[in-house]
Design a protein around this motif. Structure first.
Motif, short mmCIF file in Angstrom:
data_model
loop_
_atom_site.label_atom_id
_atom_site.label_comp_id
_atom_site.label_asym_id
_atom_site.label_seq_id
_atom_site.Cartn_x
_atom_site.Cartn_y
_atom_site.Cartn_z
N GLU A 1 0.82 -1.21 0.00
CA GLU A 1 0.00 0.00 0.00
C GLU A 1 0.86 1.26 0.00
O GLU A 1 0.42 2.32 -0.45
CB GLU A 1 -0.93 -0.01 1.22
CG GLU A 1 -1.94 -1.16 1.18
CD GLU A 1 -2.82 -1.22 2.41
OE1 GLU A 1 -2.49 -0.54 3.42
OE2 GLU A 1 -3.82 -1.94 2.38
N ASP A 2 2.07 1.14 0.50
CA ASP A 2 3.00 2.27 0.52
C ASP A 2 4.41 1.73 0.70
O ASP A 2 4.61 0.73 1.40
CB ASP A 2 2.66 3.25 1.65
CG ASP A 2 3.45 4.56 1.54
OD1 ASP A 2 3.39 5.18 0.46
OD2 ASP A 2 4.12 4.94 2.52
N THR B 1 3.90 -0.24 4.06
CA THR B 1 2.55 -0.42 4.56
C THR B 1 1.91 -1.55 3.78
O THR B 1 1.89 -1.53 2.54
CB THR B 1 1.71 0.86 4.40
OG1 THR B 1 2.37 1.93 5.08
CG2 THR B 1 0.32 0.67 5.00
N THR C 1 4.27 -0.99 8.64
CA THR C 1 3.28 -0.15 9.31
C THR C 1 1.87 -0.46 8.84
O THR C 1 1.66 -1.00 7.75
CB THR C 1 3.58 1.34 9.06
OG1 THR C 1 3.47 1.61 7.65
CG2 THR C 1 4.99 1.70 9.52
N GLU C 2 0.90 -0.09 9.66
CA GLU C 2 -0.50 -0.34 9.34
C GLU C 2 -1.08 0.72 8.41
O GLU C 2 -1.98 0.43 7.62
CB GLU C 2 -1.33 -0.42 10.62
CG GLU C 2 -0.95 -1.59 11.51
CD GLU C 2 -1.79 -1.65 12.77
OE1 GLU C 2 -2.56 -0.69 13.01
OE2 GLU C 2 -1.67 -2.64 13.52
N GLN C 3 -0.58 1.96 8.53
CA GLN C 3 -1.11 3.06 7.74
C GLN C 3 0.04 3.83 7.09
O GLN C 3 1.09 4.02 7.71
CB GLN C 3 -1.92 4.02 8.62
CG GLN C 3 -3.15 3.41 9.26
CD GLN C 3 -4.23 3.05 8.25
OE1 GLN C 3 -4.31 3.66 7.17
NE2 GLN C 3 -5.05 2.06 8.57
N PRO C 4 -0.15 4.29 5.85
CA PRO C 4 0.88 5.14 5.22
C PRO C 4 1.04 6.44 5.99
O PRO C 4 0.06 7.00 6.50
CB PRO C 4 0.31 5.40 3.82
CG PRO C 4 -0.75 4.36 3.61
CD PRO C 4 -1.31 4.06 4.96
N THR C 5 2.27 6.90 6.08
CA THR C 5 2.57 8.16 6.77
C THR C 5 3.53 8.96 5.91
O THR C 5 4.49 8.41 5.36
CB THR C 5 3.22 7.90 8.14
OG1 THR C 5 2.38 7.03 8.91
CG2 THR C 5 3.43 9.20 8.90
#
Length: 212
Positions: free
Chosen positions: A95-96, A130, A170-174
């Protein structure tokens, strides 16, 4: 046609691989460079033209990255390509994906004022991914395989650069995740400024070799 008529003996230090390179499976890389004065080089690779330069303070014109900065960028992009291709083969959803390099180079080597290695003696490559995948074994094996087949990582590893490859899942892109993780790890920023990975793996290929 290959520029080499035969495949040289593999270096003794490259013991992570079980097979020798094969001439019939090899490709040739080409790059042409022309000096344009004041430490600057105009480079041509295939149909691309770009400039390598040095900062004003060391006599350059600062019209492009330095050769060592290109090297750092090449390492980042090389592992990115490897991860992208490997994820497709293993059907791992990305995802990222972000990368960030921090390297230390003793400038006395290039200046000739000390007999030290002129390239990086400490090298930290941060990879932030991600993915919805949560199985730790799967992710550790993925990271180990990516390191094992990445040309740039293996060049650095065999060149005594003190390479440290850190994988953060990671669970979410940052935004700027890899950079923020790197800066927090070396103390440039506070840890609370960095994303919180659910899994961190360091030097995955070496760890896998030790545990095998």
């Amino acid at each position: 046609m290959s520029p080499c008529s035969s495949v040289p003996e593999a270096a003794e230090s490259v013991s992570r691989f079980t097979e020798r390179p094969a001439l019939q499976s090899s490709k040739t890389l080409r790059a042409a460079g022309v000096w344009t004065g004041a430490q600057q080089t105009r480079l041509n690779v295939r149909h691309f033209e770009f400039t390598a330069d040095e900062p004003h303070k060391v006599g350059g014109r600062d019209q492009g990255p330095t050769p060592m900065e290109y090297l750092a960028g090449a390492v980042n992009s090389c592992i990115t390509v490897v991860i992208d291709q490997l994820a497709a083969r293993q059907q791992l959803t990305l995802e990222d994906l972000q990368t960030y390099t921090l390297a230390s180079q003793d400038t006395r080597g290039l200046a000739g004022t000390a007999d030290v290695q002129p390239y990086a003696h400490a090298y930290r490559l941060q990879i932030a991914i991600t993915t919805p995948e949560r199985d730790e074994h799967t992710l550790r094996q993925f990271a180990a395989r990516a390191e094992h087949i990445c040309p740039a990582i293996n060049l650095l590893r065999d060149a005594n650069t003190g390479l440290k490859v850190v994988w953060s899942f990671t669970e979410q892109p940052t935004a700027e995740a890899a950079e923020r993780l790197s800066n927090a790890a070396v103390g440039y920023t506070e840890e609370h400024d960095a994303p919180k990975p659910f899994l961190t793996v360091t030097n995955a290929d070496l760890a896998a070799s030790v545990s095998a």
